[in-house]
Write a protein that holds these residues in place. Sequence first.
Motif, short mmCIF file in Angstrom:
data_model
loop_
_atom_site.label_atom_id
_atom_site.label_comp_id
_atom_site.label_asym_id
_atom_site.label_seq_id
_atom_site.Cartn_x
_atom_site.Cartn_y
_atom_site.Cartn_z
N PHE A 38 0.84 -1.18 0.00
CA PHE A 38 0.00 0.00 0.00
C PHE A 38 0.88 1.24 0.00
CE2 PHE A 38 -2.44 -3.41 1.71
CZ PHE A 38 -3.73 -3.19 1.26
N LEU A 39 0.30 2.35 -0.43
CA LEU A 39 1.10 3.57 -0.56
C LEU A 39 0.35 4.77 -0.03
CD1 LEU A 39 3.32 4.59 -3.48
CD2 LEU A 39 1.61 6.19 -2.66
N ILE A 40 1.07 5.67 0.59
CA ILE A 40 0.53 6.93 1.08
C ILE A 40 1.18 8.06 0.29
CG2 ILE A 40 0.20 8.44 3.06
CD1 ILE A 40 0.58 6.03 4.86
N GLU A 41 0.38 8.85 -0.40
CA GLU A 41 0.95 9.94 -1.20
C GLU A 41 1.38 11.09 -0.30
OE1 GLU A 41 -0.98 12.66 -4.53
OE2 GLU A 41 -0.34 10.70 -5.26
N THR A 42 2.35 11.85 -0.74
CA THR A 42 2.84 12.99 0.03
C THR A 42 2.09 14.25 -0.35
OG1 THR A 42 4.55 13.36 -1.62
CG2 THR A 42 5.13 11.99 0.26
N ASN A 43 2.26 15.28 0.46
CA ASN A 43 1.55 16.53 0.22
C ASN A 43 2.36 17.52 -0.61
OD1 ASN A 43 3.48 17.17 2.09
ND2 ASN A 43 2.03 17.47 3.78
N ASN A 44 3.38 17.05 -1.29
CA ASN A 44 4.14 17.89 -2.22
C ASN A 44 4.57 17.00 -3.38
OD1 ASN A 44 6.40 16.42 -1.24
ND2 ASN A 44 6.62 17.89 0.43
N SER A 45 5.57 17.43 -4.11
CA SER A 45 5.97 16.67 -5.30
C SER A 45 6.94 15.54 -5.00
CB SER A 45 6.61 17.63 -6.32
OG SER A 45 7.74 18.26 -5.75
N ALA A 46 7.20 15.29 -3.70
CA ALA A 46 8.12 14.22 -3.35
C ALA A 46 7.50 12.86 -3.68
CB ALA A 46 8.47 14.29 -1.86
N LEU A 47 8.37 11.83 -3.78
CA LEU A 47 7.87 10.48 -4.04
C LEU A 47 6.99 10.03 -2.88
CD1 LEU A 47 11.00 8.60 -5.45
CD2 LEU A 47 9.11 9.62 -6.71
N PRO A 48 5.95 9.24 -3.18
CA PRO A 48 5.08 8.73 -2.11
C PRO A 48 5.78 7.66 -1.29
CG PRO A 48 4.43 7.83 -4.23
CD PRO A 48 5.48 8.85 -4.52
N LEU A 49 5.20 7.36 -0.13
CA LEU A 49 5.70 6.30 0.73
C LEU A 49 4.88 5.04 0.49
CD1 LEU A 49 5.94 8.31 4.07
CD2 LEU A 49 7.70 8.04 2.32
N CYS A 50 5.50 3.86 0.67
CA CYS A 50 4.76 2.61 0.54
C CYS A 50 5.16 1.67 1.67
CB CYS A 50 4.98 1.97 -0.82
SG CYS A 50 6.71 1.84 -1.35
N PHE A 51 4.26 0.74 1.97
CA PHE A 51 4.51 -0.23 3.03
C PHE A 51 3.82 -1.53 2.67
CE2 PHE A 51 0.67 2.02 4.08
CZ PHE A 51 -0.21 1.03 4.52
N ASP A 52 4.22 -2.62 3.30
CA ASP A 52 3.68 -3.94 3.01
C ASP A 52 2.86 -4.46 4.19
OD1 ASP A 52 4.88 -4.05 0.53
OD2 ASP A 52 6.71 -5.00 1.30
N ILE A 53 1.84 -5.24 3.86
CA ILE A 53 1.06 -5.98 4.84
C ILE A 53 1.19 -7.45 4.51
CG2 ILE A 53 -1.23 -6.39 5.81
CD1 ILE A 53 -1.98 -3.57 5.10
N ALA A 54 1.60 -8.26 5.48
CA ALA A 54 1.78 -9.70 5.26
C ALA A 54 0.45 -10.43 5.38
CB ALA A 54 2.78 -10.26 6.25
#
Length: 887
Positions: A686-702
């Motif tokens: 899954f991914l959480i978008e950032t509030n600027n032009s930076a790359l979004p963050l992502c994380f995994d769920i097992a």
Amino acid sequence: MGRTSVQIALIGLMVALAASLPNKDDWDIYSFHINSTVTSRYATTVITSRVANRMNESKEIQFHVRIPKNAFISKFRMFIDGQVYDGNVKEKEQAKRQYTAAVSRGESAGIVSSVGRTLEEFKTSVTISAHKKVTFELTYEELMKRTLGKYELQIHARPMQPVRDFKVDVHIQEKAGISFMDVKGGLSTNALANAITQILTDKQAWVYFYPTEDQQKACDSCSAQGLNGDLVIVYDVNRNSTLGDIMVSKGYFVHHFAPSNLTRIPKNVVFVIDRSGSMHGRKIQQTRAALIRILGDLAEGDHFGLITFDDGIYHWKQELVQATSENLQSAKTFAREITDRGGTDINRAVLEGTRMLNAHPREGSASILILLTDGDPTSGVTNIEQIHSNIRQAIAGKFPLYCLGFGYDVNFEFLEKMALQNNGVARRIYEDSDADIQLKGFYEEVATPLLTDVTMSYKGASNLTETIFSQYYNGSEIVVAGQIDDNNLDTFIPEAVAISATERRTFSKTSSPVETTDTLSENQIQRVWAYLTVKQLLQKELQMSGPEKEEVKKKTLELSLKYSFVTPHTSMVVTKPPGETTAVLHKPKEGKQASQGRLSRVFHSSHISYGAQRPLHHPGGRRKQAMYPASRPTAQLEDYVVDMLGSPGGFLRTSHQPVVPLLQDVQILLRPTFEAATLAPRLHRFLIETNNSALPLCFDIAGHPFIKLLHHPSRELFVNGELNSVTSAVFKKIVIHFEADKHVEVDAKGVTVRVGENTTRLTGQDMITADSLTVITRSKEIDIAAGDTRMVIIVHEMAGEEFLWPVMRQKPSVTDLEGILALKPAGYEDVDGFPNGKKKIKDQEIAVTRTSTVDYSISPPEMIVCWLMAADSALQRPLNDFLVAQL
């Protein structure tokens, strides 16, 4: 009831190679969406176009979009190979310096808009490498204006080629209730009629326009280059004779005042018509035709006068007379004999019209002065400031002056200032075949006064927009916005006082004077206030000079920058990929043509590395080679990037296409990742978008748990999703529970809706409505509205298997939402200024790994890059808060 002049004109994207018409062998617009949401008369529109370079070499692709003149651009982005290039609103002089520097290097970096009858154009371009893609996304906002009893959303589509994924989605929400809706325009007839779906409930309406490629070539004005025409959505809301609609949220209010069932006020109107030599030919012919039609619409209780002017003044009669049939016939004869000659003495003509109205006071009537001219003053008093002063003193606020400027050569700023100084408006009349209809259409807007001397008052409020209005006309609407002191509704008392045909009237509510709305997105009412304030400050600035003018300009600039509005004092600086110039989007003054020498034509053709093979890093040190070739489009379904676990990635974006103001501030992306069947436990990304032009963050769920997508406690709304546990890490089922007795279960084959004891299965093109729940099924898409929440569930297919992807289209404005879809954008900083290795979130340093994934929130999906980190770190709370035990 005539046509309204209110338009939300959305013109389709026109992407063209420099100095040539589009060639589908060169590039392809493979997806083009217009998504417009009107919520309580405030419209936010997102135009998204996805273009692929089909050539074996880099190509410059131009983004060309037209928007309504009254709209403010608030966001522009380009998505290229997982990178986001944002536009930033800056002070105009600062942006101009950036433009000048680029020009001095021989680069054409500036973008100036040209102006049509109701539209402005904005352009930018970008160089795209061979077989790569770019997504353009433009957002603009506009407060709709009611005219002649209705609102219009006018969508003009001209994408310059048939588009296989072409969609126009319009969603209207009105708490007062929608009284009627209709769809008109050239794109709604004949071969295209069955491409339109209309849905109307008590308080909501939807219009979907999904033409096939063949249909896009079949309309009357269409050709092999695709659509070229209008789609016009017309509607109005329910009205009453009381204080109207007042919406409140987060300390701000917006008041829509349009009382009904009022008696018409007789009017006194003087027409001042330019007959100078420049009106020769078509202009004078059209003026004569319009004047004769207008005279035919005068009521017997009206009084009127006619003046024509060149170097001198010519009366039909020296004083105002009643609109009897005999007088009207005589006036029409006079109008037919108007000929062009001589100079232009505007000062003397308007002063004479003012004298006639002042000499004819009638209790219980409304006076109006209308000037039509096509030129600058050339006779008599020619100093513009002196003319303004003379007319302002003569009228003295007793009645409005409306100035109609004929053609593009007219000094429109001169007319606009003169009208605004005297409680009127200026309107440009275009020298087209329908100029006489334009003239008559304007007159119809002011033909029926219902109230005069309208004063709106708001005890317990401050920072108000304009509150005094000389007249209120039938079919129009007065809008006031402001801030509620201390957000205290108990002390907030709105009231309107005005003079009607028979008496002085007070409009108020003795109980429940305001309603806190839950249908608007967070901070939308504040943005309505900002929009209206900036518009009125720009008008006020035009009327002033010296230090007062500079003070108003300063305040306008501050608000424009705070709310990211592209106004005459700001420009949007468009960030480009490395090696290209930075473009500047301007908002022009009325009547300014495009400067053709400043359009983007010669950007540097720098190649951008898309899809190049590169190693991707595993947190434990293992390395996997990316398996997609550089020569292929990175966004095709089969072009998965193999990440550090060897699994091609995917993601879900909850609001890739925001449709209400500030929805772009809550863009959350969910990205499950496919894995080889032999890997255990299965990981879902899954991914959480950032509030600027930076790359979004992502994380995994097992594993393959049930996910809490959304919980809206105050609406009794639960949305949960079940991830596929067998062949792919995507949703195989999504369930919505709403208000205890309403349940919606969505799978790839259809939708089951249970309301109370009744169960309905929807497949294909279908719809069901139950109170505030609406479910619409279309090909590969399910649209679900539950109260103040709306989501679209997309059905994708890969290797013969279908799966679901939820996309948030309207997010509630409350603060107690829970779930993955309720997450807000992440904010992080690079540690020690280095982009790789670690990120800092809320003073916590977190290890990250750069990886890639596929966006399934759009069709076709596209590749994107993200920073992978532990789930609890990305969420800033325990992962278990987002899991549920059952659907």
